[in-house]
Every structure is written in C-alpha cells, then in structure tokens.
Design a protein around this motif. Structure first.
Motif, PDB file in Angstrom:
ATOM      1  N   LYS A   1       0.855  -1.177   0.000  1.00  0.00           N
ATOM      2  CA  LYS A   1       0.000   0.000   0.000  1.00  0.00           C
ATOM      3  C   LYS A   1       0.892   1.227   0.000  1.00  0.00           C
ATOM      4  O   LYS A   1       1.887   1.279   0.719  1.00  0.00           O
ATOM      5  N   SER A   2       0.555   2.222  -0.811  1.00  0.00           N
ATOM      6  CA  SER A   2       1.328   3.461  -0.900  1.00  0.00           C
ATOM      7  C   SER A   2       0.530   4.628  -0.358  1.00  0.00           C
ATOM      8  O   SER A   2      -0.688   4.691  -0.537  1.00  0.00           O
ATOM      9  N   ILE A   3       1.234   5.555   0.294  1.00  0.00           N
ATOM     10  CA  ILE A   3       0.634   6.799   0.769  1.00  0.00           C
ATOM     11  C   ILE A   3       1.607   7.932   0.471  1.00  0.00           C
ATOM     12  O   ILE A   3       2.808   7.722   0.427  1.00  0.00           O
ATOM     13  N   PRO A   4       1.102   9.149   0.240  1.00  0.00           N
ATOM     14  CA  PRO A   4       2.010  10.270   0.002  1.00  0.00           C
ATOM     15  C   PRO A   4       2.704  10.685   1.295  1.00  0.00           C
ATOM     16  O   PRO A   4       2.144  10.561   2.384  1.00  0.00           O
ATOM     17  N   VAL A   5       3.948  11.163   1.179  1.00  0.00           N
ATOM     18  CA  VAL A   5       4.696  11.632   2.337  1.00  0.00           C
ATOM     19  C   VAL A   5       5.586  12.791   1.905  1.00  0.00           C
ATOM     20  O   VAL A   5       6.132  12.790   0.815  1.00  0.00           O
ATOM     21  N   THR A   6       5.695  13.805   2.754  1.00  0.00           N
ATOM     22  CA  THR A   6       6.617  14.911   2.537  1.00  0.00           C
ATOM     23  C   THR A   6       7.513  14.996   3.761  1.00  0.00           C
ATOM     24  O   THR A   6       7.028  15.091   4.883  1.00  0.00           O
ATOM     25  N   VAL A   7       8.815  14.947   3.533  1.00  0.00           N
ATOM     26  CA  VAL A   7       9.787  15.038   4.610  1.00  0.00           C
ATOM     27  C   VAL A   7      10.715  16.195   4.300  1.00  0.00           C
ATOM     28  O   VAL A   7      11.312  16.247   3.230  1.00  0.00           O
ATOM     29  N   SER A   8      10.810  17.128   5.212  1.00  0.00           N
ATOM     30  CA  SER A   8      11.701  18.274   5.035  1.00  0.00           C
ATOM     31  C   SER A   8      13.061  17.953   5.629  1.00  0.00           C
ATOM     32  O   SER A   8      13.171  17.160   6.567  1.00  0.00           O
ATOM     33  N   ALA A   9      14.090  18.605   5.107  1.00  0.00           N
ATOM     34  CA  ALA A   9      15.453  18.388   5.587  1.00  0.00           C
ATOM     35  C   ALA A   9      15.522  18.614   7.093  1.00  0.00           C
ATOM     36  O   ALA A   9      14.972  19.580   7.617  1.00  0.00           O
ATOM     37  N   GLY A  10      16.157  17.687   7.790  1.00  0.00           N
ATOM     38  CA  GLY A  10      16.339  17.807   9.226  1.00  0.00           C
ATOM     39  C   GLY A  10      15.117  17.448  10.046  1.00  0.00           C
ATOM     40  O   GLY A  10      15.132  17.585  11.268  1.00  0.00           O
ATOM     41  N   LYS A  11      14.047  17.022   9.424  1.00  0.00           N
ATOM     42  CA  LYS A  11      12.803  16.699  10.136  1.00  0.00           C
ATOM     43  C   LYS A  11      12.547  15.195  10.101  1.00  0.00           C
ATOM     44  O   LYS A  11      13.048  14.478   9.249  1.00  0.00           O
ATOM     45  N   THR A  12      11.737  14.744  11.027  1.00  0.00           N
ATOM     46  CA  THR A  12      11.313  13.351  11.088  1.00  0.00           C
ATOM     47  C   THR A  12       9.810  13.294  10.876  1.00  0.00           C
ATOM     48  O   THR A  12       9.085  14.141  11.385  1.00  0.00           O
ATOM     49  N   VAL A  13       9.368  12.334  10.107  1.00  0.00           N
ATOM     50  CA  VAL A  13       7.939  12.144   9.872  1.00  0.00           C
ATOM     51  C   VAL A  13       7.562  10.741  10.335  1.00  0.00           C
ATOM     52  O   VAL A  13       8.243   9.772  10.017  1.00  0.00           O
ATOM     53  N   THR A  14       6.482  10.650  11.088  1.00  0.00           N
ATOM     54  CA  THR A  14       5.954   9.358  11.517  1.00  0.00           C
ATOM     55  C   THR A  14       4.571   9.199  10.904  1.00  0.00           C
ATOM     56  O   THR A  14       3.747  10.100  11.004  1.00  0.00           O
ATOM     57  N   GLN A  15       4.351   8.064  10.251  1.00  0.00           N
ATOM     58  CA  GLN A  15       3.059   7.794   9.645  1.00  0.00           C
ATOM     59  C   GLN A  15       2.669   6.349   9.905  1.00  0.00           C
ATOM     60  O   GLN A  15       3.523   5.459   9.966  1.00  0.00           O
ATOM     61  N   ASP A  16       1.387   6.116  10.054  1.00  0.00           N
ATOM     62  CA  ASP A  16       0.874   4.763  10.173  1.00  0.00           C
ATOM     63  C   ASP A  16       0.285   4.358   8.831  1.00  0.00           C
ATOM     64  O   ASP A  16      -0.393   5.146   8.186  1.00  0.00           O
ATOM     65  N   ILE A  17       0.565   3.127   8.433  1.00  0.00           N
ATOM     66  CA  ILE A  17      -0.027   2.569   7.221  1.00  0.00           C
ATOM     67  C   ILE A  17      -0.802   1.333   7.646  1.00  0.00           C
ATOM     68  O   ILE A  17      -0.231   0.423   8.254  1.00  0.00           O
ATOM     69  N   GLN A  18      -2.069   1.304   7.339  1.00  0.00           N
ATOM     70  CA  GLN A  18      -2.915   0.162   7.670  1.00  0.00           C
ATOM     71  C   GLN A  18      -2.957  -0.787   6.464  1.00  0.00           C
ATOM     72  O   GLN A  18      -3.343  -0.383   5.379  1.00  0.00           O
ATOM     73  N   LEU A  19      -2.569  -2.033   6.690  1.00  0.00           N
ATOM     74  CA  LEU A  19      -2.596  -3.047   5.657  1.00  0.00           C
ATOM     75  C   LEU A  19      -3.679  -4.059   5.977  1.00  0.00           C
ATOM     76  O   LEU A  19      -3.841  -4.446   7.127  1.00  0.00           O
ATOM     77  N   ALA A  20      -4.418  -4.462   4.953  1.00  0.00           N
ATOM     78  CA  ALA A  20      -5.477  -5.446   5.137  1.00  0.00           C
ATOM     79  C   ALA A  20      -4.976  -6.803   4.645  1.00  0.00           C
ATOM     80  O   ALA A  20      -4.268  -6.898   3.650  1.00  0.00           O
ATOM     81  N   ALA A  21      -5.348  -7.857   5.353  1.00  0.00           N
ATOM     82  CA  ALA A  21      -4.956  -9.211   4.929  1.00  0.00           C
ATOM     83  C   ALA A  21      -5.551  -9.546   3.584  1.00  0.00           C
ATOM     84  O   ALA A  21      -6.649  -9.123   3.255  1.00  0.00           O
ATOM     85  N   LYS A  22      -4.797 -10.289   2.773  1.00  0.00           N
ATOM     86  CA  LYS A  22      -5.270 -10.713   1.454  1.00  0.00           C
ATOM     87  C   LYS A  22      -6.338 -11.773   1.608  1.00  0.00           C
ATOM     88  O   LYS A  22      -6.344 -12.564   2.487  1.00  0.00           O
TER      89      LYS A  22
END
Length: 158
Positions: free
Chosen positions: A137-158
């Motif tokens: 699964k893909s989601i958009p993300v923007t990370v700026s220099a020197g910053k940390t980004v935390t994101q949750d990705i929910q995956l569904a079982a096949k």
C-alpha cells in the motif's frame, strides 16, 4: 518500507549483495538491491540446495542455481529492470526469500536526506508463512530536511 519515484540522489550502489543458504533457510529473507547489482548465492549447508529466483508477478524464472555442497557459490547479475524477485529452493519447499530491486537512488541512512512529495510504500511479509500476507500500500509523504515524519499505514490481509 520504501520510497517510490525518487528522481535524484546518490548514485546506485554497485556492490554485490549476498544470499546464503544456511540451516535450510535463506539469509537474509528480505533485502533491497539496485538495478546493475549482482547477487552472490552460496551455501553453508552440507546438503543439496538450489536457488531459484523468479519475477514475482509472472513467475518467470530468472535462473536456477544448484548448490551441491557446503562452500559452493555463484555470482549472477540481477535483472536489468526493477522488480520484486521471489526466491525459492525447489528441494525444500519452506525455503523462500525476497529481493526488491529498484531503479532509483536511495539513502541507506534514513533521516539524512530530504524527500519532497514522494510516496512511501509498505509491503508485508508474513513471517510464519514466508509469503506476502497483506500485499503493498502506498501513501504520500513529505519530509523536510532535518525533520522526522511518523506515519501509520494500515494493511489489510489478502
């Protein structure tokens, strides 16, 4: 996790990656690589193994390498196009490994580069069954220099 559609950055690595048959398992079971790299396949086991990489979408065989005894090794090129490669041992049905081959430069040290408006993709391998269990699964993300980004990705079982 990996980033898609990276258009600039460091040069692609050219070192050889390794895949070792040991204790009737592949080590490592999952790894990344770049187009142009080679893979060294070897065996630390005193029994016959084979290493049979295939394109994960079409099951087309890339090559099939017999590893007849401990200490035997063969080095082969990875495909010229990026793809997910599934690897199996035909002699031992439980032996599986995966190589994600990419055509873009990636950083091996997270947090050291700025990525702007990229797509972060998660891919799940079920550790008990050694197979894809939830796909990707893909989601958009923007990370700026020197910053940390935390994101949750929910995956569904096949």
């Amino acid at each position: 996790m990996y980033l898609k559609d990276i258009t600039k950055g460091k040069a692609l690595p050219t070192d050889t990656i390794s895949l070792v048959n040991e204790h009737c398992m592949f080590n490592p079971r999952v790894q990344g690589a770049s187009v142009g790299q080679q893979i060294k396949v070897s065996s630390d086991d005193p029994i016959l193994h084979n290493t049979h990489p295939q394109n994960s979408e079409t099951n087309a065989t890339l090559y099939n390498i017999a590893l007849p005894f401990k200490g035997f090794s063969v080095t082969k090129p990875l495909p010229a196009t990026p793809q997910l490669i599934k690897i199996k041992c035909d002699a031992h049905e439980w032996m599986h490994a995966w190589v994600w081959e990419f055509d873009h430069p990636t950083s091996r040290r997270p947090g050291r580069r700025a990525f702007h408006d990229q797509r972060r993709t998660a891919w799940h391998l079920h550790s008990c069954r050694l197979q894809e269990a939830a796909g990707e699964k893909s989601i958009p993300v923007t990370v700026s220099a020197g910053k940390t980004v935390t994101q949750d990705i929910q995956l569904a079982a096949k």
